[in-house]
Write a protein that holds these residues in place. Structure first.
Motif, PDB file in Angstrom:
ATOM      1  N   LYS A  45     -35.217   6.340 122.655  1.00  0.00           N
ATOM      2  CA  LYS A  45     -34.094   6.333 123.591  1.00  0.00           C
ATOM      3  C   LYS A  45     -34.013   7.645 124.361  1.00  0.00           C
ATOM      4  O   LYS A  45     -33.940   7.661 125.589  1.00  0.00           O
ATOM      5  CB  LYS A  45     -32.771   6.118 122.826  1.00  0.00           C
ATOM      6  CG  LYS A  45     -32.763   4.919 121.904  1.00  0.00           C
ATOM      7  CD  LYS A  45     -31.430   4.761 121.188  1.00  0.00           C
ATOM      8  CE  LYS A  45     -31.119   5.842 120.156  1.00  0.00           C
ATOM      9  NZ  LYS A  45     -31.959   5.839 118.964  1.00  0.00           N
ATOM     10  N   THR A  46     -34.047   8.744 123.599  1.00  0.00           N
ATOM     11  CA  THR A  46     -33.931  10.048 124.242  1.00  0.00           C
ATOM     12  C   THR A  46     -35.113  10.289 125.171  1.00  0.00           C
ATOM     13  O   THR A  46     -34.955  10.775 126.293  1.00  0.00           O
ATOM     14  CB  THR A  46     -33.849  11.150 123.166  1.00  0.00           C
ATOM     15  OG1 THR A  46     -32.720  10.896 122.337  1.00  0.00           O
ATOM     16  CG2 THR A  46     -33.723  12.517 123.792  1.00  0.00           C
ATOM     17  N   THR A  47     -36.287   9.938 124.713  1.00  0.00           N
ATOM     18  CA  THR A  47     -37.490  10.145 125.523  1.00  0.00           C
ATOM     19  C   THR A  47     -37.378   9.398 126.855  1.00  0.00           C
ATOM     20  O   THR A  47     -37.637   9.966 127.922  1.00  0.00           O
ATOM     21  CB  THR A  47     -38.724   9.654 124.758  1.00  0.00           C
ATOM     22  OG1 THR A  47     -38.760  10.304 123.487  1.00  0.00           O
ATOM     23  CG2 THR A  47     -39.998   9.966 125.511  1.00  0.00           C
ATOM     24  N   LEU A 159     -25.446   9.472 128.811  1.00  0.00           N
ATOM     25  CA  LEU A 159     -24.845  10.153 127.664  1.00  0.00           C
ATOM     26  C   LEU A 159     -25.666   9.814 126.427  1.00  0.00           C
ATOM     27  O   LEU A 159     -25.767   8.653 126.036  1.00  0.00           O
ATOM     28  CB  LEU A 159     -23.413   9.680 127.471  1.00  0.00           C
ATOM     29  CG  LEU A 159     -22.446  10.002 128.609  1.00  0.00           C
ATOM     30  CD1 LEU A 159     -21.273   9.051 128.596  1.00  0.00           C
ATOM     31  CD2 LEU A 159     -21.967  11.430 128.495  1.00  0.00           C
ATOM     32  N   ASP A 160     -26.260  10.841 125.799  1.00  0.00           N
ATOM     33  CA  ASP A 160     -27.131  10.606 124.649  1.00  0.00           C
ATOM     34  C   ASP A 160     -26.344  10.764 123.354  1.00  0.00           C
ATOM     35  O   ASP A 160     -25.969  11.872 122.984  1.00  0.00           O
ATOM     36  CB  ASP A 160     -28.309  11.588 124.683  1.00  0.00           C
ATOM     37  CG  ASP A 160     -29.410  11.181 123.724  1.00  0.00           C
ATOM     38  OD1 ASP A 160     -29.205  10.219 122.954  1.00  0.00           O
ATOM     39  OD2 ASP A 160     -30.476  11.817 123.741  1.00  0.00           O
ATOM     40  N   GLU A 161     -26.086   9.684 122.679  1.00  0.00           N
ATOM     41  CA  GLU A 161     -25.315   9.651 121.435  1.00  0.00           C
ATOM     42  C   GLU A 161     -24.106  10.574 121.491  1.00  0.00           C
ATOM     43  O   GLU A 161     -23.967  11.501 120.699  1.00  0.00           O
ATOM     44  CB  GLU A 161     -26.221  10.014 120.250  1.00  0.00           C
ATOM     45  CG  GLU A 161     -27.345   9.004 120.129  1.00  0.00           C
ATOM     46  CD  GLU A 161     -28.080   9.077 118.807  1.00  0.00           C
ATOM     47  OE1 GLU A 161     -27.477   9.544 117.836  1.00  0.00           O
ATOM     48  OE2 GLU A 161     -29.232   8.646 118.761  1.00  0.00           O
ATOM     49  N   PRO A 162     -23.221  10.288 122.441  1.00  0.00           N
ATOM     50  CA  PRO A 162     -22.127  11.239 122.666  1.00  0.00           C
ATOM     51  C   PRO A 162     -21.094  11.263 121.548  1.00  0.00           C
ATOM     52  O   PRO A 162     -20.341  12.209 121.436  1.00  0.00           O
ATOM     53  CB  PRO A 162     -21.480  10.728 123.964  1.00  0.00           C
ATOM     54  CG  PRO A 162     -21.807   9.281 124.002  1.00  0.00           C
ATOM     55  CD  PRO A 162     -23.145   9.134 123.344  1.00  0.00           C
TER      56      PRO A 162
HETATM   57 MG   LIG Z   1     -32.316  10.720 120.451  1.00  0.00          MG
END
Ligand SMILES: [Mg+2]
Ligand SMILES: Nc1ncnc2c1ncn2[C@@H]1O[C@H](COP(=O)(O)OP(=O)(O)OP(=O)(O)O)[C@@H](O)[C@H]1O
Lengths: 513, 300
Positions: A45-47, A159-162
């Motif tokens: 996901k982050t990538t 928003l990454d795992e906010p």
């Molecule tokens: Mg991540």
């Protein structure tokens, strides 16, 4: 409403060390929607989002923004196209003020206090502009990040795992903000692995697993079971089976414990309790009520001002962590970056932190036996199903959840008698959470004592044999989970003592002296 | 000598002794604020000093000499910055390389250019003239202006904000579109150019000579000064002033016959170090380096 604004086609990402993070992902976001990107730890996901925001370059694949093909070389190019990302481990300069962080990178003439204040007014995102970021709580820092992006006229906000580090109230506020931003026409991509959240705020969902898209759906048509199955690739037991506990001797006793926080205020005010072998003792409560300080005092990381900690029958008040370890204590810390791992060291090196003096790891010249250590690391990787490029890869290259699994794996490999677990599943996906919870129960069944501190009430209720609710450094009551209703726990978390509630008298908040 | 004459002597001596230290320290503070460590200050001073003499002597124009020194510093900064910021090389190794190259290169250069071993004195026409009336170098005045200017740049401008952000948390700078590598490269060039100016000051101004021991450890003292000054340009000016003062005082006492007989000269030479250390340690206490200093920033 239905025009596609972001289109990523057949994105592949191979990291320099050979890790294949994305294996041909197609991803589509419509203008003005809140789009959930769901996936387990290490799913990519982050990538994927770092690629969209220009921080990483894809190995192959194409990106279209509003129909136009783009290829970002840096974050500034993505920002020019209105794409901004709020990172999992917020990207702020701690030594700068909120204001400095917001205007960072802008030419001097574009930095205007009035405009920022106006923006805060309009969106309801208020932050103290002149406070140093390092002095601000996590929820406020996150607001700074969001303002930072909005001030750059971002139209697509990632928003990454906010919600990972937010309290329940802060989470609610965040969701409110997101809906507000949506009304103003912003497009939001919301990364998470929390099913409840994704169902609550998103319009559509894309599910990633191991670098591939395994499902797309409208949120209205989704159920938690279906999403969990997509994410994990099999049915997930949302409920954990637990045999009745067979508690034995008290192995960890805390007597009238007083501890101060970093500011020198009393954070733990005369706590007394015992944890028995073969049971899980849970401590619930809103974060910041002294839980962190309590754990640190018990594990030898913070000074005990008054009172006693007794471990396996021995007074260990203010002893060093290594002595405590020798007596059979192991600690799964809540902040894995600060206390759990050395990110620049390899998986192998991290796997023996704290136990590196053990005979089996040392040769006759006190040299480290790397072959044995690598084997130890490989065992942890296998046993805990950690996704890692190898034992010699730096811990930094593991995804957030896999880093946590590494810490848990190492601590449990020490074969402890007493386990202190602080937020052990924070940031973990469904499968890993399930795994670690089962493991804690298994340890309990083997006769170990587990002290579990968690802000996740479900976790406490599910695992604990006995539980306490902590409020402002004191216990509001100790009971078995089945004796408490949610309403009662809620009152206790808000500062009402159990006696007051059950006595049926009009509840008065406990004196918070 | 009158009392007043002595005081003036010491003040003038201090302005000379502090100038190269402060220049190099300010330069290093700037690039360390951007996260790049350059331990090659000693080497940069030496090579720049050499180039300054060569240029000044060839043109008989000290101004050209100073420019040559600055340009040489900037060029070495470019190389160091490229290696550390873009190629993600080790900061210490690269800096060490500069120092080692300087020692050999300049020793060879002196012999190649002037056919002498180890020591050369440029003609008077190549020397930077002092200011009228008082015996103070124009480079000293420039140094003061540079300190103030650098301080302003670092704390009052958006450029300074970028520089400091890159040294504290390059990722934070990266996500808002700051070009981390370019900021680091430019900061390193600026820092090394100031050290180059310090080298030119030594060879064609203060000492008016070139030897392969020209900096005599000043590059390393400047590195220490960065720490003492807690990475603040104004404090570096103060620290440099202290060191320059004690150094001049030491030189002066050292040459008094009565003292010479009792205390060995080598012991006397430690005075400025110990005195500065004592004062600064007492004043500043704990210093905090930029959080990301010395570490290559890698995105993936
Ligand atoms: Mg991540
Ligand atoms: N810098 C890196 N170098 C090498 N491999 C990496 C790097 N960053 C991530 N990876 C790997 O790429 C894969 C995807 O990681 P990513 O961080 O995108 O996962 P994620 O879905 O965000 O997980 P999480 O929920 O744990 O944050 C993982 O296997 C991870 O180990």
């Amino acid at each position: 409403m239905n025009d596609v604004i972001v289109q990523m086609k057949n994105i592949v990402k191979i990291y320099p060390d050979g890790t294949v993070a994305l294996r041909g992902v197609d991803f589509e976001v419509r203008k003005g929607e809140i789009h959930g990107l769901l996936g387990e730890n290490g799913a990519g996901k982050t990538t994927l989002m770092k690629i969209l925001s220009g921080l990483l370059r894809p190995t192959s694949g194409e990106i279209y923004i509003a129909g136009k093909k783009v290829s970002f070389k840096s974050a500034s190019e993505a920002l020019k196209h209105g794409i901004g990302m709020v990172h999992q481990h917020l990207a702020l300069v701690p030594a700068f003020t909120a204001y400095e962080n917001i205007v960072l990178g802008l030419p001097g003439r574009e930095a205007s206090r009035e405009k920022i204040e106006k923006l805060m007014e309009e969106t309801g995102l208020k932050v103290p502009l002149d406070a140093l970021v390092e002095d601000l709580p996590f929820g406020v820092r996150q607001r700074i990040e969001i303002i930072k992006m909005l001030y750059r006229n971002v139209d697509i906000l990632i928003l990454d795992e906010p919600t990972t580090n937010l309290t329940p109230i802060e989470t609610k506020e965040l969701f409110h903000t997101l809906k507000e931003l949506k009304k103003r026409g912003k497009t939001i991509i919301f990364i998470t692995h929390k099913l409840r959240e994704v169902l609550e705020v998103t319009d559509r969902i894309t599910v990633l697993r191991r670098g591939r898209v395994v499902g797309r759906t409208e949120t209205a048509k989704a159920t938690p079971e279906m999403l969990a199955k997509m994410m994990v690739g099999r049915e997930v037991v949302m409920k954990i089976e637990k045999k009745p506990a067979k508690p034995g001797e008290p192995v960890l006793i805390v007597k009238d414990l007083w501890v101060k926080n970093d500011l020198g205020e009393w954070a733990v005010k005369g706590l007394s309790f015992a944890v028995y072998s073969g049971e899980i003792f849970g401590i619930a409560g809103v974060e910041g009520n002294g839980q962190t300080e309590l754990v640190e005092a018990i594990t030898g990381l913070r000074r005990v001002e008054k009172g006693q900690v007794i471990l396996m029958g021995k007074d260990v008040t203010n002893r060093s962590p290594s002595e405590l370890y020798r007596l059979g204590l192991s600690h799964i810390p809540e902040d894995r970056h600060k206390l759990g791992l050395v990110l620049d060291m390899t998986v192998s090196e991290n796997s023996i932190l704290g136990i590196h003096r053990l005979k089996k790891f040392l040769g006759s010249l006190l040299n480290l036996k790397w072959r044995v250590i690598d084997k130890h690391a490989r065992e942890i990787i296998e046993k805990f199903e950690i996704v890692a490029p190898g034992t010699r890869a730096p811990a930094r290259s593991l995804s957030g959840g896999n880093q946590q699994k590494l810490v848990v794996g190492r601590e449990l490999s020490k074969s402890p008698q007493v386990i202190v677990a602080a937020q052990p599943t924070r940031g973990l996906d469904v499968a890993a959470t399930e795994y670690i919870r089962k493991l804690l129960i298994k340890m309990r069944d083997k006769g170990k004592a587990v002290l579990l501190v968690s802000a996740d009430l479900d976790e406490i209720l599910q695992l604990s044999d006995r539980m306490a609710v902590m409020y402002e450094g004191e216990f509001m009551g100790i009971a078995k989970p089945e004796e408490l209703t949610e309403e009662r726990i809620g009152l206790m978390m808000g500062g009402y003592k159990m006696e007051q509630i059950s006595a049926g008298t009009k509840p008065q908040p406990a004196a918070s002296s | 000598m009158s009392e007043l004459g002595m005081i003036i002597d010491i003040i003038e001596g201090t302005t000379f002794a502090m100038t190269p230290l402060v220049l190099a320290a300010i330069g290093e503070i700037f690039n360390e604020r951007a996260g790049i460590v350059n331990i090659g200050l000693e080497g940069i001073m030496l090579i720049s000093g050499f180039m300054a003499v060569v240029a000044a002597e060839a043109t008989l124009n000290p101004f050209i000499g100073v420019l040559a020194g600055v340009a040489t510093g900037a060029f070495i900064g470019l190389i160091h910055g490229y290696i550390t910021a873009y190629l993600k090389g080790d900061h210490i190794i690269s800096g060490l390389g500069i120092n080692l190259f300087a020692l050999g290169g300049v020793a060879f250069g002196i012999e190649a250019v002037w056919g002498v071993r180890g020591y050369h004195t440029p003609p008077d026409a190549a020397k930077v003239p002092d200011l009228p009336v008082i015996n103070i170098s124009p480079i000293f005045i420039a140094m003061i202006l540079i300190v103030i200017g650098t301080h302003y740049l670092l704390y009052r401008t958006s450029i300074g904000l970028k520089v400091r952000a890159v040294g504290e948390n390059p990722e934070a700078a990266d996500v808002v579109g700051v070009n981390v590598e370019r900021v680091q490269l430019l900061a390193t060039i600026y820092g090394a150019a100031l050290t180059g100016l310090a080298g030119a000051f030594l060879s064609i101004d203060w000492l008016t000579a070139i030897t392969k021991e020209l900096p005599a450890g000043r590059g390393f003292i400047a590195l220490a000064l960065v720490n003492f000054a807690n990475w603040s340009p104004l404090l570096a000016l103060g620290g440099g002033l202290l060191f320059g003062f004690f150094w001049t005082l030491g030189e002066w006492i050292k040459n008094m016959a009565a003292v010479k007989a009792v205390i060995p000269v080598t012991l006397m030479n430690t005075i400025p170090y110990i005195a500065t250390l004592a004062v600064v340690a007492g004043l500043i206490g704990k210093s905090r380096p930029p959080r990301y200093v010395g570490r290559p920033y890698k995105r993936e």
